[in-house]
Design a protein around this motif. Structure first.
Motif, PDB file in Angstrom:
ATOM      1  N   PHE A  57       0.832  -1.201   0.000  1.00 56.64           N
ATOM      2  CA  PHE A  57       0.000   0.000   0.000  1.00 56.64           C
ATOM      3  C   PHE A  57       0.868   1.254   0.000  1.00 56.64           C
ATOM      4  CE2 PHE A  57      -2.202   3.389   2.353  1.00 56.64           C
ATOM      5  CZ  PHE A  57      -3.225   3.631   1.442  1.00 56.64           C
ATOM      6  N   ARG A  58       1.935   1.241   0.812  1.00 54.61           N
ATOM      7  CA  ARG A  58       2.835   2.403   0.864  1.00 54.61           C
ATOM      8  C   ARG A  58       3.476   2.648  -0.500  1.00 54.61           C
ATOM      9  NH1 ARG A  58       7.990   2.768   2.239  1.00 54.61           N
ATOM     10  NH2 ARG A  58       8.050   0.721   3.218  1.00 54.61           N
ATOM     11  N   ASN A  62       2.802   8.241   5.047  1.00 52.33           N
ATOM     12  CA  ASN A  62       3.328   8.383   6.410  1.00 52.33           C
ATOM     13  C   ASN A  62       2.562   7.508   7.393  1.00 52.33           C
ATOM     14  OD1 ASN A  62       5.354  10.189   5.712  1.00 52.33           O
ATOM     15  ND2 ASN A  62       4.063  11.978   6.060  1.00 52.33           N
ATOM     16  N   ARG A  63       1.251   7.460   7.261  1.00 47.01           N
ATOM     17  CA  ARG A  63       0.434   6.614   8.141  1.00 47.01           C
ATOM     18  C   ARG A  63       0.757   5.145   7.910  1.00 47.01           C
ATOM     19  NH1 ARG A  63      -1.349   8.938  12.460  1.00 47.01           N
ATOM     20  NH2 ARG A  63      -3.230   7.700  12.521  1.00 47.01           N
ATOM     21  N   ALA A  64       0.932   4.751   6.648  1.00 47.15           N
ATOM     22  CA  ALA A  64       1.284   3.364   6.326  1.00 47.15           C
ATOM     23  C   ALA A  64       2.653   3.023   6.930  1.00 47.15           C
ATOM     24  CB  ALA A  64       1.282   3.144   4.821  1.00 47.15           C
ATOM     25  N   GLU A  81      -0.413  15.950  -1.224  1.00 51.42           N
ATOM     26  CA  GLU A  81      -0.502  16.092   0.231  1.00 51.42           C
ATOM     27  C   GLU A  81      -1.231  14.900   0.859  1.00 51.42           C
ATOM     28  OE1 GLU A  81      -2.476  19.051   3.541  1.00 51.42           O
ATOM     29  OE2 GLU A  81      -2.007  19.877   1.572  1.00 51.42           O
ATOM     30  N   THR A  82      -2.344  14.515   0.262  1.00 50.99           N
ATOM     31  CA  THR A  82      -3.114  13.385   0.786  1.00 50.99           C
ATOM     32  C   THR A  82      -2.314  12.092   0.700  1.00 50.99           C
ATOM     33  OG1 THR A  82      -5.210  14.416   0.205  1.00 50.99           O
ATOM     34  CG2 THR A  82      -5.226  12.020   0.476  1.00 50.99           C
ATOM     35  N   HIS A  83      -1.655  11.874  -0.442  1.00 50.71           N
ATOM     36  CA  HIS A  83      -0.906  10.635  -0.609  1.00 50.71           C
ATOM     37  C   HIS A  83       0.346  10.595   0.265  1.00 50.71           C
ATOM     38  CE1 HIS A  83      -3.461  10.292  -4.252  1.00 50.71           C
ATOM     39  NE2 HIS A  83      -3.549   9.058  -3.757  1.00 50.71           N
ATOM     40  N   ASN A  84       0.956  11.732   0.508  1.00 45.90           N
ATOM     41  CA  ASN A  84       2.070  11.777   1.460  1.00 45.90           C
ATOM     42  C   ASN A  84       1.589  11.424   2.861  1.00 45.90           C
ATOM     43  OD1 ASN A  84       4.360  12.347  -0.107  1.00 45.90           O
ATOM     44  ND2 ASN A  84       3.904  14.531  -0.125  1.00 45.90           N
ATOM     45  N   TRP A  85       0.435  11.951   3.231  1.00 43.14           N
ATOM     46  CA  TRP A  85      -0.153  11.633   4.532  1.00 43.14           C
ATOM     47  C   TRP A  85      -0.437  10.139   4.635  1.00 43.14           C
ATOM     48  CZ3 TRP A  85      -5.210   9.901   5.563  1.00 43.14           C
ATOM     49  CH2 TRP A  85      -5.540   9.836   6.923  1.00 43.14           C
TER      50      TRP A  85
END
Length: 118
Positions: A47-48, A70-72, A63-67
């Protein structure tokens, strides 16, 4: 234990090869927890990687995909810690974080046989 036993040096940065070896050694009907954890970790890594591709394909959503990436990464770290703690809890690691794959396989076989024989 024979000299031909395999040891696997582990750290929080599990390589794909280490995960595969761990999964193969622990893959029994009696308890699939190690294999399940490895599969979860593999899925989170995939997923990452996917979110990184999305950044290239959809730059307006960087921005959303970086977030998400980072969560992954945080989930990946938690799963890695969980795998190491699980192996420690089951007394399968030595003082140098080495996992003896033969010992894990033997333990898994004994668990499977105990379920069949009793």
């Amino acid at each position: 234990m024979s000299d031909s036993s395999q040891n696997l040096q582990l750290s929080l940065e599990f390589s794909d090869e280490q995960l595969l070896a761990l999964c193969e050694a622990a893959d029994v009907i009696a308890c699939e927890c190690p294999s399940y954890l490895v599969r979860l970790l593999h899925e989170v890594r995939e997923f990452r990687r996917y979110t990184s591709e999305c950044i290239e394909r959809f730059p307006e959503d960087t921005e959303t995909h970086n977030w998400l990436s980072n969560r992954a990464s945080q989930v990946e770290m938690l799963l890695s810690i969980t795998i190491l703690e699980f192996l420690e809890k089951e007394n399968l690691l030595d003082n140098h974080n080495q996992l003896n794959l033969d010992r894990l396989s033997e333990r898994s076989r004994k668990l499977a046989l105990s379920k069949v024989l009793y």
